[in-house]
Enzyme design. Structure first.
Site, PDB file in Angstrom:
ATOM      1  N   ARG A 127      36.435  28.095  44.495  1.00 35.92           N
ATOM      2  CA  ARG A 127      35.456  28.753  45.354  1.00 35.92           C
ATOM      3  C   ARG A 127      34.043  28.372  44.933  1.00 35.92           C
ATOM      4  NH1 ARG A 127      36.649  34.494  45.103  1.00 35.92           N
ATOM      5  NH2 ARG A 127      38.161  33.856  46.663  1.00 35.92           N
ATOM      6  N   TYR A 128      33.792  28.426  43.656  1.00 28.22           N
ATOM      7  CA  TYR A 128      32.459  28.100  43.147  1.00 28.22           C
ATOM      8  C   TYR A 128      32.389  26.600  42.879  1.00 28.22           C
ATOM      9  CZ  TYR A 128      32.391  33.121  42.345  1.00 28.22           C
ATOM     10  OH  TYR A 128      32.459  34.471  42.509  1.00 28.22           O
ATOM     11  N   ARG A 131      33.715  25.450  38.973  1.00 26.60           N
ATOM     12  CA  ARG A 131      34.809  26.072  38.218  1.00 26.60           C
ATOM     13  C   ARG A 131      35.976  26.438  39.132  1.00 26.60           C
ATOM     14  NH1 ARG A 131      30.273  28.840  38.903  1.00 26.60           N
ATOM     15  NH2 ARG A 131      30.262  31.070  39.348  1.00 26.60           N
ATOM     16  N   CYS A 140      53.641  39.124  33.532  1.00 25.86           N
ATOM     17  CA  CYS A 140      52.732  39.858  32.637  1.00 25.86           C
ATOM     18  C   CYS A 140      53.581  40.795  31.786  1.00 25.86           C
ATOM     19  CB  CYS A 140      51.751  40.716  33.421  1.00 25.86           C
ATOM     20  SG  CYS A 140      50.693  39.766  34.498  1.00 25.86           S
ATOM     21  N   CYS A 144      50.245  46.255  35.474  1.00 26.62           N
ATOM     22  CA  CYS A 144      49.214  47.294  35.578  1.00 26.62           C
ATOM     23  C   CYS A 144      49.218  47.839  36.999  1.00 26.62           C
ATOM     24  CB  CYS A 144      47.842  46.705  35.269  1.00 26.62           C
ATOM     25  SG  CYS A 144      47.844  45.717  33.760  1.00 26.62           S
ATOM     26  N   CYS A 147      46.572  46.505  39.451  1.00 26.60           N
ATOM     27  CA  CYS A 147      46.427  45.039  39.526  1.00 26.60           C
ATOM     28  C   CYS A 147      45.940  44.588  40.908  1.00 26.60           C
ATOM     29  CB  CYS A 147      47.768  44.378  39.228  1.00 26.60           C
ATOM     30  SG  CYS A 147      47.647  42.583  39.269  1.00 26.60           S
ATOM     31  N   ARG A 149      46.292  41.511  41.896  1.00 29.61           N
ATOM     32  CA  ARG A 149      47.179  40.432  42.369  1.00 29.61           C
ATOM     33  C   ARG A 149      48.611  40.913  42.535  1.00 29.61           C
ATOM     34  NH1 ARG A 149      44.556  36.465  38.445  1.00 29.61           N
ATOM     35  NH2 ARG A 149      42.623  36.009  39.565  1.00 29.61           N
ATOM     36  N   ASP A 308      38.646  46.908  43.158  1.00 27.68           N
ATOM     37  CA  ASP A 308      38.533  46.199  44.440  1.00 27.68           C
ATOM     38  C   ASP A 308      39.374  46.856  45.550  1.00 27.68           C
ATOM     39  OD1 ASP A 308      41.121  45.204  44.362  1.00 27.68           O
ATOM     40  OD2 ASP A 308      40.521  43.582  43.031  1.00 27.68           O
ATOM     41  N   ASP A 345      33.187  42.486  43.064  1.00 30.22           N
ATOM     42  CA  ASP A 345      33.716  41.203  43.523  1.00 30.22           C
ATOM     43  C   ASP A 345      33.834  41.344  45.037  1.00 30.22           C
ATOM     44  OD1 ASP A 345      34.644  38.647  43.239  1.00 30.22           O
ATOM     45  OD2 ASP A 345      36.044  39.150  41.629  1.00 30.22           O
ATOM     46  N   LYS A 352      31.144  37.545  42.661  1.00 31.22           N
ATOM     47  CA  LYS A 352      30.694  38.731  41.916  1.00 31.22           C
ATOM     48  C   LYS A 352      29.222  39.008  42.174  1.00 31.22           C
ATOM     49  CE  LYS A 352      33.994  37.596  38.368  1.00 31.22           C
ATOM     50  NZ  LYS A 352      34.317  36.265  38.961  1.00 31.22           N
TER      51      LYS A 352
HETATM   52  S1  SF4 Z   1      45.930  43.314  35.856  1.00 35.49           S
HETATM   53 FE1  SF4 Z   1      47.610  42.251  36.960  1.00 35.49          FE
HETATM   54  S2  SF4 Z   1      47.451  40.112  36.297  1.00 35.49           S
HETATM   55 FE2  SF4 Z   1      46.289  41.357  34.819  1.00 35.49          FE
HETATM   56  S3  SF4 Z   1      47.728  41.843  33.190  1.00 35.49           S
HETATM   57 FE3  SF4 Z   1      47.783  43.547  34.613  1.00 35.49          FE
HETATM   58  S4  SF4 Z   1      49.464  43.061  36.033  1.00 35.49           S
HETATM   59 FE4  SF4 Z   1      48.935  41.180  34.959  1.00 35.49          FE
END
Ligand code: SF4
Length: 383
Positions: A127-128, A131, A140, A144, A147, A149, A308, A345, A352
């Site tokens: 995108r940038y 980078r 993972c 979380c 998350c 994603r 987000d 973001d 950001k």
């Molecule tokens: S926030 Fe999402 S990508 Fe990051 S460690 Fe937790 S589950 Fe994994």
């Protein structure tokens, strides 16, 4: 005069070790301290979770409604930081689903940061100008609940196969403007040392790539992953920056301290990207304590992210005003090193955007009327 050097490692001793729940109290240290054992023993079912904490009705309902879309996965180590009797424990809130997760609100988006839109080849977000984000796995240690994603993480069918990895490396090689590669996921430290070293060695061999960043939450959820072997391997590919994700002072344990020390001793620069989460860290005192602990762990507080617009995390979102109050309570009241950038973001791939309390009261010609952290006014006149 003779000086006696005090050798006691007093800072490390201020960090308490995790206390193992009864389920693992007879586990041998060699297993507990082994990251592969920790990965294999992750809590994935309600049966095991109930042996560790007193699961409440909301958590039962949330698990039933969510685990097919976004698995539960909690390392025994991270589970040992959860309060067994408090459903609002800040570590538990991040690892065990609540029914808030089942609600999709109007503003929710599947891919709020438009990472898929800016994907020239699978596994690269570009995108940038200079980078890229490079996805190397979708596993993972802990999934979380906040998350961003969720659409990919925990889905084994979306993991980066070797063919995708090669295409990503070829893209980076062909684009001379790329000087900074963010190795991401999932969590890239879920890769074996060998696979990770292969990726780093290939990137280091590309003349125009200057720095790598490794985005990992292993320091928080699986500090056992930071082995001597890993630290030694990373030190061959400097400059290596580690971007991690501590959200609460409870996560700053002796184990996390030691993991950060290993990476810092190996020459890695470690930055923290906290996500602002309701009930976890939406309080200036908590963020101040977290940032002070991070600095003692040789981790620089770098960003506070506004939560987000990903689907199913609206129960974690705070008003933007909360983030501004936190920054205001830090700036001037503690060292500048402990004051991260508060950013949103921008949805739709805007990147950001920093959000700051207003310290400029008035600006006319060469005169600037400013206020300091205590609210006192000062005039600055440009020469
Ligand atoms: S926030 Fe999402 S990508 Fe990051 S460690 Fe937790 S589950 Fe994994």
């Amino acid at each position: 005069m003779a000086f006696t050097i005090v050798t006691k490692n007093t800072v490390r001793e201020r960090f308490p070790s995790a206390v193992r729940p009864d389920l693992w109290k007879d586990t041998e240290d060699k297993d507990w301290n082994n990251w592969i054992w920790q990965q294999q023993k992750r809590i994935k079912s309600m049966d095991v979770l109930e042996k560790v904490i007193n699961v409440d009705a909301d958590e039962h309902a949330a698990f039933a409604g969510s685990h097919e879309q976004f698995n539960m996965g909690i390392t025994p180590y991270y589970a040992s930081l959860m309060d067994k009797n408090d459903p609002n424990c800040p570590v538990r809130l991040q690892a065990v689903a609540k029914t808030g997760e089942l609600k999709i609100v109007d503003t929710d988006m599947e891919d709020p940061l438009a990472e898929e839109r800016d994907m020239p080849v699978p596994g690269i977000t570009h995108r940038y100008p200079d980078r890229v984000l490079f996805y190397t796995t979708h596993n993972c240690p802990v999934y979380c609940r906040h998350c961003t994603r969720k659409r990919k993480v925990a889905d084994p069918s979306s993991s980066a196969a070797n063919k995708q990895l090669e295409e990503g490396l070829a893209y980076i090689e062909a684009h001379k403007e790329i000087r900074d590669v963010v190795i991401s996921g999932g969590d890239p430290l879920s890769n074996s040392d060998e696979r990770l070293e292969y990726i780093l060695s290939r990137l280091r061999a590309i003349e125009h790539v200057q720095v790598f960043r490794i985005g990992t939450r292993n320091l928080v959820t699986l500090p056992q992953r930071i082995t001597d072997n890993l630290a030694r391997m990373l030190s061959k590919y400097h400059p290596v920056f580690i971007h991690t994700h501590f959200n609460h002072p409870k996560e700053c344990t002796r184990e996390a301290f030691d993991a950060c020390a290993k990476l810092a001793d190996a020459g890695c620069v470690i930055n923290n990207q906290m996500v602002l989460l309701k009930g976890v860290n939406d309080d200036p005192k908590i963020v101040m304590e977290l940032n002070h602990k991070l600095l003692m762990m040789r981790v620089r507080p770098y960003y506070i992210f506004q939560c987000d617009l990903s689907q199913g995390i609206s129960h974690f979102r705070t008003p933007v005003e909360t983030g501004l109050k936190i920054v205001q309570a830090l700036r001037g009241w503690t060292s500048g090193m402990a004051v991260p950038h508060y950013v949103i973001d921008a949805p739709g791939g805007g990147g950001k955007i920093p959000i700051l309390p207003n310290y400029v009261i008035k600006h006319e010609g060469k005169k600037w009327l400013l206020r300091n952290y205590k609210g006192l006014e000062f005039e600055y006149i440009e020469p």
